[in-house]
Structure formats: C-alpha cells, structure tokens
Design an enzyme around this catalytic site. Structure first.
Site, PDB file in Angstrom:
ATOM      1  N   GLY A 241       6.240   3.764   4.482  1.00 33.56           N
ATOM      2  CA  GLY A 241       6.213   4.883   5.414  1.00 33.56           C
ATOM      3  C   GLY A 241       7.524   5.009   6.137  1.00 33.56           C
ATOM      4  N   GLY A 242       7.550   5.903   7.094  1.00 34.66           N
ATOM      5  CA  GLY A 242       8.756   6.141   7.854  1.00 34.66           C
ATOM      6  C   GLY A 242       9.256   4.905   8.568  1.00 34.66           C
TER       7      GLY A 242
ATOM      8  N   ASP B 118       5.081  13.623  13.763  1.00 36.18           N
ATOM      9  CA  ASP B 118       5.265  13.479  12.320  1.00 36.18           C
ATOM     10  C   ASP B 118       3.913  13.575  11.618  1.00 36.18           C
ATOM     11  OD1 ASP B 118       6.609  13.249   9.957  1.00 36.18           O
ATOM     12  OD2 ASP B 118       6.948  11.086  10.097  1.00 36.18           O
TER      13      ASP B 118
ATOM     14  N   LEU C  17       0.834  -1.201   0.000  1.00 39.57           N
ATOM     15  CA  LEU C  17       0.000   0.000   0.000  1.00 39.57           C
ATOM     16  C   LEU C  17       0.866   1.247   0.000  1.00 39.57           C
ATOM     17  CD1 LEU C  17      -2.656  -0.930   2.697  1.00 39.57           C
ATOM     18  CD2 LEU C  17      -3.099  -0.530   0.286  1.00 39.57           C
TER      19      LEU C  17
ATOM     20  N   VAL D  65       4.007  -0.992   4.168  1.00 41.04           N
ATOM     21  CA  VAL D  65       2.651  -1.354   4.568  1.00 41.04           C
ATOM     22  C   VAL D  65       2.015  -2.201   3.479  1.00 41.04           C
ATOM     23  CG1 VAL D  65       0.423  -0.481   5.324  1.00 41.04           C
ATOM     24  CG2 VAL D  65       2.487   0.834   5.786  1.00 41.04           C
TER      25      VAL D  65
ATOM     26  N   LYS E 107       1.810  -3.396   8.729  1.00 40.41           N
ATOM     27  CA  LYS E 107       3.026  -2.598   8.636  1.00 40.41           C
ATOM     28  C   LYS E 107       4.196  -3.456   9.068  1.00 40.41           C
ATOM     29  CE  LYS E 107       2.793   1.622   9.650  1.00 40.41           C
ATOM     30  NZ  LYS E 107       3.185   3.012   9.368  1.00 40.41           N
TER      31      LYS E 107
END
Ligand SMILES: *[C@@H]1O[C@H](CO)[C@@H](O)[C@H](O)[C@H]1NC(C)=O
Ligand SMILES: *[C@@H]1O[C@H](CO)[C@@H](O)[C@H](O)[C@H]1NC(C)=O
Ligand SMILES: *[C@@H]1O[C@H](CO)[C@@H](O)[C@H](O)[C@H]1NC(C)=O
Ligand SMILES: *[C@@H]1O[C@H](CO)[C@@H](O)[C@H](O)[C@H]1NC(C)=O
Ligand SMILES: *[C@@H]1O[C@H](CO)[C@@H](O)[C@H](O)[C@H]1NC(C)=O
Ligand SMILES: *[C@@H]1O[C@H](CO)[C@@H](O)[C@H](O)[C@H]1NC(C)=O
Length: 928
Positions: free
Chosen positions: A577-578, A699, A574, A582, A596
């Site tokens: 991210g940081g 964030d 998907l 995911v 995740k």
C-alpha cells in the site's frame, strides 16, 4: 427550555466535569489507607511519594494514581472504602490474592477491573453506574452471596470483556448482553459456573460476541432451550455451553469463519451433527459426548481434536466413525428434522433398526417393517416433512393433537400403502391435497385448514420484546448522536461567528505548507522530518531493541510479529500500500491479522520521531467503528513502525470490482455494491463528524476499502496521513492521495476539507456503478478520466444504461431506479466546487433507504452502535492478553515481549484463547 438555558446547562456540566479532578481529595492519603489495610506479607510501599511505589502508576499529573496492579502477590486484608476517591484510577487489578470483605466503589474513570480469585464477600449493585470507559471486567471466583447481574452494568458502553466465572449469579442471562443492548464491542462473555436458568437470550442473535462461556459442571445443568441463536452469532470463535440442559439440534455454523472451539458436551442435544460443523475449516477442538446426537457419527478432519463421541452417551446409528445409517433410519431422521428432533424420540431411538430391540417410540413395526407412524399427543411443534412420503410401507400416519404448523405436503398423496392420515387438532393451513380414493384423512381441529394463509392468531410472541428494546436503544443512541452533534455545532458556530457565510462544521479550509514549486503531487505520508530521514533509517535497526510505549496503546513485540508472519515471508504478503507492505499473520489461536510494515522513514529520526509515531497511534487506536478497519496494536522496532490490523478475508473492493475474473470470484451484485457503499459512507461519516477528532481520509479508493467474509465493508488506512488536531480549524498538510480520486481543489491548491473525501467517495461510487477504474488508460483519450466520462453519460438516459457495469447480473426496473439514484448522488459528490458537494451525513441518508429496500430486516439496527464510546485499550487487548497468559498492563516490568514468547512456548494445551482476567492462577477452577 430555550437554547440559552440549554447552553447554561451545558456550561454547567462542563464546569462540573472540569473541576472534578481538582476538587478531589489527596490520592496519597487514599493510597496510604490502602497500604494500611493490606496485611501480610504486604508490599514494601515505604517511600513518601506514592507514585514511586512498585505496582502503582501515576500519569495524569503529579500525584494522581492511574493504575494499581497487585495481582498474585499472596496479599490478604480488605480494601478501604475510600478507594473510590482515586479520581483518575483507570486500572485496578488485585486478582488471585486473599482479599476479603466488601469490594468498594471505584471512580468512573475505570477502564479495567480484575478482582477474580479472592474472598470478597460483596460487590456494590450500583458499582458500574457511569462507567462508560470500563472495558474489561473480571470478578469471578469470590465469595459473593447469590445475586443478579447488576443492571448498572448497562452503563459500561465500552465493555469488551465481561468475565464472572463462579460469581454466584442467578436468574436469567440478561438480554442486554446481546445485540440490542448497549455493548457495541463486547467480545468475551464468560459466565461459567453460575446458577442461571432460562435460555440463551434472543438478543444474542447478531451480536459480535466471540467467546461465549456459559458452561457449568455436569449435574448443575440449568440453562435450557435450544442453541438456535448461535446460528446468528457469526463472530463466535469459542463456544462453551457444556454441562447444561440444552435441547434440540446443533445449529448451522456455515457462516462462522472463525469458530475454532466448540464444546457442547453434557447437554441433551439431538439430531444429526450438521455438515456445517463437520466441515468448518477453522475448527480445532470439538466436544460432543453425552448428548442424544443421532445419525452417523461425524468424521472430522485430521487435526481436529474430538472427544470420545462414539463411546459416550449419544444415539448414533453405528459406532463406526464415518459409517452410514440404514436407509429407513435416514428417512426417519429426515422426518423428525422439521420437528426439531424431539428429545423423547431421540432417547428411545438407539441403534440402526427402528424395529429392533424394544422398538422405537412412535414407530409401529410388523415383521421388521415400518408400517405405522404414531406421533399423536406428543406436543410436537414444527412442520410436516415431505420425507414421510418415502415411508412407502406405512399405512397409518398419525400426527394428531400436536402444535404442527404449515401445510400438508402434496408428496404424502404418493404413499402407496397409506390408509389413514390423521392431522387433526394442529395449526395447519392451506389446501388439503387430494389423496387416493380409500385414504381416510382427518383434518378437523385446524382452524385455518383450507385457507391460503394462517390467520396469525398464536405464535407471534417472539420478537416483540427485543424489537421494543431495539427501538429504545435506538432512541437513546439517537439522542446521544444529537447531543454530540449539538456540541460540535456549538463549537463551530461559535468559532465561525461573524465569518460571513455560515460554514458547516466540516468546512475547514486549510492552507498547506508547501515546499518547492514543481513537486505538484507527491504521494507520500509522513512529515518533513520523515522525508529527511528516509535515506538513512532503513536497515540499521538495532537488534530486537523493542520499545515499549505506554501500555494503553497496545504494543506487540517484533519477535511475535516475525513469528506469526513467517518472518515477513514473501508468501505472506497481502499487498503493498501507500505506506508499506502488508503481511498476513496468524496467531497460534487462529486469529488472523494483517501486519503493515511501514516504509522506512515513516517514523522520524530520534525521540521526536518516536514520540510522534506513538502519539498518532495513540489517537488511531481510539477511532473505532464498525466500518473502519480496526487497529489492533503496533510495534516499533528501532525506527521501523509496524501496525497490526484486523484481517479482512475478502480483501479490497478493487479485487471484486476490477479483478474478479482473474481472481475467479463472482462479481458483486448491485445490492451488494449498495450495501458496501453505505458501509463506506458510514465509516467516513464517522471519521468526519462523530469521532473525537475530525479525520480526513484523503486517500479513499477501492484498494483502501476492505471486505469481510460477509462482504461488508470497512475503510482502511485512515489517519495515516496526518491527523486533524482537535479543536483546530486548520492544519498544515502535505498532499497525499491518488490520481483519479483527487478533488480538483485539493490537487490544485492543496486545500483540505472533508469535501475532499466526499469527492473521492463519488469516484468510488462511479466505479461501483460502471466497473471502470478512475483512470482507465485502455480507453480512448476522452474517456480515460472516469468522472468526466461519467458526467457525460449521465446526461443521456439511454447512453447511461450502457455505462452500467455489464457484470451486474440483472438490471430490472427496480435495480435501474436504484442505480440512477446512486449515479445522481455520485455526480453530486464529484461536483467541481466543494460547497456544492453534500456531506457524508447526506450521502448516508440517500443510500440507507435504497439498502432498506433490499434488506428489510437488518439483524441489528445499523446505526445503533454508530457512536464509538470506546476510547482506549483496543478490544484486541483481550485476545492478546489471553494469548500471553499474563496481564498486558504490566507496569512493573519492561520485558513483556519476552514473557509473551515464553508463555506461548509453555502452553501445553492448544486451547489458546482464554478470556481476560482468567490468568494462569485460575487452574484450580479453570472453567472446564
Ligand atoms: C521491595 O523493595 C526492594 C528494594 O527496594 C526490591 O528489591 C523488592 O523486590 C521489593 N519487593 C516487592 C515485593 O516489591
Ligand atoms: C489464601 O490463604 C490461604 C490460607 O489462609 C492459603 O492457603 C492460600 O494459598 C491463600 N491464597 C492465595 C491466592 O494467596
Ligand atoms: C437469525 O436472524 C434472522 C434474520 O435477522 C432472523 O429472522 C432469525 O429469526 C434469527 N434466528 C434466530 C434463531 O435468532
Ligand atoms: C431439562 O429440561 C427438560 C425440558 O426441556 C426438563 O424437563 C428437565 O427437568 C430439565 N432438567 C433439569 C435438570 O433442569
Ligand atoms: C474437549 O475435548 C478435548 C479432547 O478430548 C479435551 O482435550 C478438552 O479439554 C475438551 N474441552 C472441554 C472444554 O471439555
Ligand atoms: C418396504 O418393505 C420392503 C419389503 O416388503 C422392503 O424391502 C423395503 O425396504 C421397505 N421400504 C421401506 C422404506 O421401509
């Protein structure tokens, strides 16, 4: 009372609470009494240390029993009255045994209760008093005499699942199960096989219930009224209402993204099966037999399991699936649609020819042609359909002596053969259209006919009651909010005493641990330990070495995650991210999840790394709010950490702001942006003030704001950075965040306060107003940094108009005023000095009235559920538990991961999602 007195009361309460566990009697004595009351064959509970007994768990200090899990062991006997003295008991499960006698009270620490399938003869009315942690209740299939759903249940504000199948309840289904009640997290409501009467409560509208079971055996049909409230229950996944006496049409299901199992059979439903059900993408099973459904027989997609609709008891116009009705039948169905497809008509309207056989009720034929409509004195309510005009051969249209509302449609004047129109004695209003000369029109007995508006005398009965409840709930919750806020204030004011300027509770100033000099901004998550481990810990995870952590943090096995994500395939990604990649996953029941997979190194080396990961997860699973993405569970595979979140179908806000053209989606309208802004503000406000600990997101940005199918927003990735430990005014930290969103003081000094998030939120607002990214390298040098540019644009009202995102369609005066207010707020949030920025509470207060303008009636009071009382087992427990078919709180075995897979493989039926507490042993009485 004065504030001192109040303080004394508070201290008193705290004292009482803190003394309670220690003044309790001996758990061992109670457990021995329990052992004594269980008769054959008994458990081999022989050791002197009750905590070493099988199926018993102690973990809140020595000798304190927290769980008793004795399901399905063929036990008989009674339960001792003193069981309630186990003052730390959280889980009690004795389902599927042969226990008899009265069920005792239990301590208010209880979180799950499963006692179904026994022979208990009574259950205390006041059992649930004060049980604010109770989440899962299953009490069905006992030998209770007839009773009502206990009012004390309202204390269970954390309730996620209530199962009382065959519990011998009578009376009405209580309104408090609905959205105006205290249960903000209720997902499963299983009330099958009881003796309820009345209808589905109005308060169900807007509720988050996912599994609704109110079915009974055909012949026991008790529940009546229409199913219209289901239309507003868009979280529904499973609807079992079969065997009742429901009437009216199947409601519209177009907003039900997750609905997969709809059993409406054996009722008295009428009307045409709506397209919204036939085309529902998530649908897997649908049962419609034995109703009075009309129109063409529905043709569902391949793969949808349908019962034998054609041959059993409906009133379809043909028995060819996907066939068509005659033109006249189509017209007549349109005509009765606004009347709610009256049952008495549906019962008589069979076949495809209104003039065939004995003829249809209310339809006068002559020579096989429909010449007259006679709906006099039928008690019909609803409005007059303009489709009557299509009945071109009709001469007499008699609708008198009903309860019809609305106006007389203009279209009726076009009926070429009309001679008589009688609408007398109804509640019609408005101008009477001008009919052709010679048409006899009778409108007498309609008090408001000729007036512009109905005078509103009758029919205002609904809404009053539930509105009232809403207010009361709101007030109660409001008081609670004040109380919590008060306590927080007390705490902080106390701490800050003598510290010069009084600091607001969230102004925590911290000095971070810094290493080295040059590494100004490292965008990373974890601990120093993790960084050190980063290099080594990657591929070498021991094969399927699944760690099981304490059961209250929901552990999901790596095998299951592999399976549902297609072995973490590329196609399932998907996003990245940081903290890792995911993946999208789908459980066999259709529940969509986002998994995740943390970057290697996030979980530190050794036991310490694992412990830290686990304890952080433990905290995160407790943070639950409507506008925070829910952490459903987690998994540790070696040192690889995986987090399982709810899936958000519309993806990140960034997609809708910046990528909408590429994605081929519509840009967001202003009011949608406004609602999203308020959602985010509420989520962040909760993190800052209302959760048990203070969380600073650090964030916040559009890619961390995720949207649901209805474009409502939830904040994700909170708490992954590092948690602010409870009660501490400072904490050490490493920098995390993204350029463009970082508050200046954070970027420069690393000082972390909640105002860091307020700044980032301000940037997000600016992005929503302008459609420009925080850092936009395609712009000229002086315009690259959004905040700087925006401040400049804000100075001048003319230039400002040009700053508004051109994708926002209509910027009328009202919109412009709203945009300006939000722009001021955004500027304020991005003030240079942290103390000049508002707190999130203020932000919510500014945004909420703006949203109200557009949305005068929120289906459920926005703030009603702002407090999260729910503190431990994730709601999703229920889903997974159902999926596993076994109890998740399995304290005796360490192989729940394998049992998860086996039970899945053994599932012949693909009706996967059984509500909690409804185990395999329930087969004799399995809710069908
Ligand atoms: C009783 O204890 C024995 C050994 O201590 C164990 O093997 C057995 O499974 C236990 N039985 C039950 C019902 O717990
Ligand atoms: C309960 O006891 C009866 C006989 O007394 C037995 O037939 C039945 O199987 C028992 N049920 C359970 C669940 O143990
Ligand atoms: C559905 O919700 C809307 C908006 O809140 C409300 O006006 C309507 O009455 C509800 N319908 C039902 C059947 O509850
Ligand atoms: C079902 O409802 C209808 C009215 O809607 C009523 O006349 C009938 O008696 C009900 N039947 C049962 C069995 O309750
Ligand atoms: C619905 O119909 C399907 C297919 O006939 C059947 O397998 C299933 O058991 C039915 N479900 C219910 C709740 O009746
Ligand atoms: C009206 O009657 C004619 C025959 O006279 C027939 O062909 C037509 O289908 C009828 N229309 C309707 C709407 O009943």
């Amino acid at each position: 009372m004065g504030s001192d007195e109040r303080f004394v009361v508070l201290v008193g309460v705290v004292l009482v609470l803190s003394l309670m566990p220690f003044s309790m009697s001996d758990d061992a004595a109670v457990m021995k009494a329990l052992r004594g009351s269980i008769t054959s064959p008994g458990l081999n509970w022989t050791s002197a240390d009750v905590c070493s007994w099988s199926n018993v768990r102690c973990d809140n200090g020595p000798g304190r029993v927290t769980a008793i899990q004795i399901p399905n062991l063929n036990l008989a006997g009674t339960l001792p009255k003193d069981l309630g003295q186990l003052g730390q008991l959280q889980h009690f499960d004795c389902r599927a045994n042969n226990f008899t006698g009265a069920f005792p009270h239990l301590a208010t620490t209880l979180q799950t209760l499963n006692i179904n399938n026994n022979g208990f003869t009574s259950f205390p009315e006041d059992f649930f008093e004060g049980m604010s942690s109770l989440q899962v209740v299953s009490i069905g299939a006992n030998s209770f005499s007839q009773w009502k759903v206990p009012e004390s249940l309202k204390d269970c504000v954390s309730l996620t699942s209530f199962s009382a199948i065959g519990a011998n309840f009578s009376g009405k289904i209580p309104e408090f199960f609905g959205s105006t009640g205290p249960f903000g997290s209720l997902q499963n409501l299983s009330l099958s096989f009881n003796n309820f009467d009345g209808g589905l409560p109005d308060s169900f509208s807007g509720s988050g219930i996912q599994h609704l079971w109110v079915n009974v055996l055909p012949g026991n049909n008790k529940l009546s009224g229409t199913l219209s409230v289901l239309q507003n229950m868009t979280s529904l996944r499973q609807i079992w209402v079969h065997g009742n006496n429901f009437t009216g049409p199947i409601p519209d299901f177009s907003n039900h993204d997750s609905l997969y199992d709809v059993s409406l059979r054996d009722n008295k439903l009428t009307g045409v099966v709506p397209e919204s059900l036939v085309n529902l993408p998530s649908l897997k099973v649908v049962n419609l037999t034995n109703n009075r459904l009309q129109g063409p027989p529905p043709k569902f997609r391949d793969g949808v399991r349908v019962d034998d609709v054609i041959n059993q008891g409906n009133q379809f116009c043909t028995n060819v699936i996907g066939g068509k009705c005659s033109e006249i039948v189509d017209i007549l169905l349109k005509v009765v649609e606004p009347l709610g497809y009256p049952l008495m008509l549906a019962e008589s309207w069979s076949g495809n020819d209104p003039c065939g056989g004995n003829g249809w009720m209310g339809i006068d034929c002559d020579g096989g042609i429909v010449r007259g409509i006679n709906f006099q004195n039928k008690g019909f309510s609803g409005t007059i359909s303009p489709s009557f005009a299509k009945l071109t051969n009709v001469t007499r249209l008699l609708l008198n002596n009903n309860r019809l509302t609305g106006t007389i449609p203009e279209e009726l004047t076009t009926m070429p053969n009309l001679m008589v129109l009688d609408v007398s004695n109804n509640q019609l209003y408005g101008k009477v259209p001008k009919f052709r000369e010679g048409v006899k029109v009778n409108t007498s007995g309609n008090p408001d006919i000729g007036k512009d508006k109905p005078s509103g005398g009758g029919g205002s009965s609904s809404g009053g009651v539930s509105g009232h409840t809403g207010v009361i709930v709101g007030v109660v919750v409001g008081i609670l909010v004040l109380l919590v806020a008060g306590i927080l204030l007390y705490k902080y004011c106390g701490k800050n005493k003598g510290g010069g300027k009084a600091q607001p509770p969230n102004a925590i100033v911290v000095h971070p641990r810094r290493s080295g000099e040059g590494d100004a901004l490292k965008i990373s998550v974890a601990d120093a330990t993790a960084a050190a481990a980063a290099a080594s810990a990657s591929a070498s995870s021991p094969k399927s070495d699944v760690h099981h952590v304490e059961a209250s943090n929901f552990v999901i096995s790596i095998q299951v995650l592999r399976q549902v994500t297609n072995n973490f395939s590329q196609e399932n990604i998907l996003g990245k991210g940081g903290f890792g990649t995911v993946y999208k996953g789908e459980l066999p029941d259709g529940t969509q999840i986002a998994v995740k997979r943390m970057e290697s190194g996030v979980v530190g080396e050794g036991e310490k790394g694992l412990t830290e990961f686990n304890s952080e997860i433990a905290v995160l699973t407790k943070v639950r709010h409507r506008h925070l993405v829910e952490l459903i569970g987690h998994c540790l595979d070696g040192h690889e950490g995986l987090l399982v979140y709810e899936y958000m179908p519309q993806g990140p806000l960034s997609r809708h702001l910046f990528d909408w053209k590429d994605e081929g989606i519509k840009p967001l309208e202003w009011k949608q942006r406004l609602i999203i802004a308020l959602d985010v503000a509420r989520g962040v406000e909760y993190l800052h003030n209302l959760a048990q600990q203070i969380f600073i997101h650090r964030d916040l940005k559009p890619s961390n704001i995720l949207l649901g199918h209805d474009l409502r927003a939830k904040v994700s990735d909170f708490g992954l950075v590092r948690l602010a430990p409870e009660g501490q005014t400072s904490f050490e930290t490493r920098l995390a965040g993204t350029f463009g969103y970082l508050a200046p003081e954070y970027a420069v000094t690393g000082r972390v306060t909640t105002k860091v998030d307020v700044y980032s939120f301000g940037v997000v607002l600016m992005e929503m107003i302008t459609g420009r990214k925080a850092i936009d390298n395609s712009q000229q040098e002086e315009n690259i940094h959004l905040v700087t540019w925006f401040r400049r644009m804000l100075l001048n009202k003319d230039s400002f108009r040009k700053a508004i995102d051109p994708a926002i369609d209509t910027v009328d005066e009202e919109t412009l005023a709203s945009v300006i207010t939000v722009s001021d707020l955004a500027g304020h949030c991005c003030a240079r000095e942290p103390y000049q920025r508002p707190d999130m509470g203020h932000v919510v207060n500014v945004l909420a009235p703006l949203v109200e303008v557009w949305k005068p009636t929120e289906p459920r009071g926005e703030d009603t559920f702002a407090i999260n009382f729910d503190e431990s087992l994730p709601e999703a427990l229920s889903k997974w538990q159902a999926y596993e078919g076994t109890s998740t709180i399995d304290i005796s075995s360490s192989s729940s991961s394998t049992s998860m897979l086996t039970s899945r493989d053994n599932t012949q039926s693909s009706i996967p999602n059984r509500p909690v507490g409804f185990a395999e042993t329930f087969t004799s009485y399995d809710g069908r």
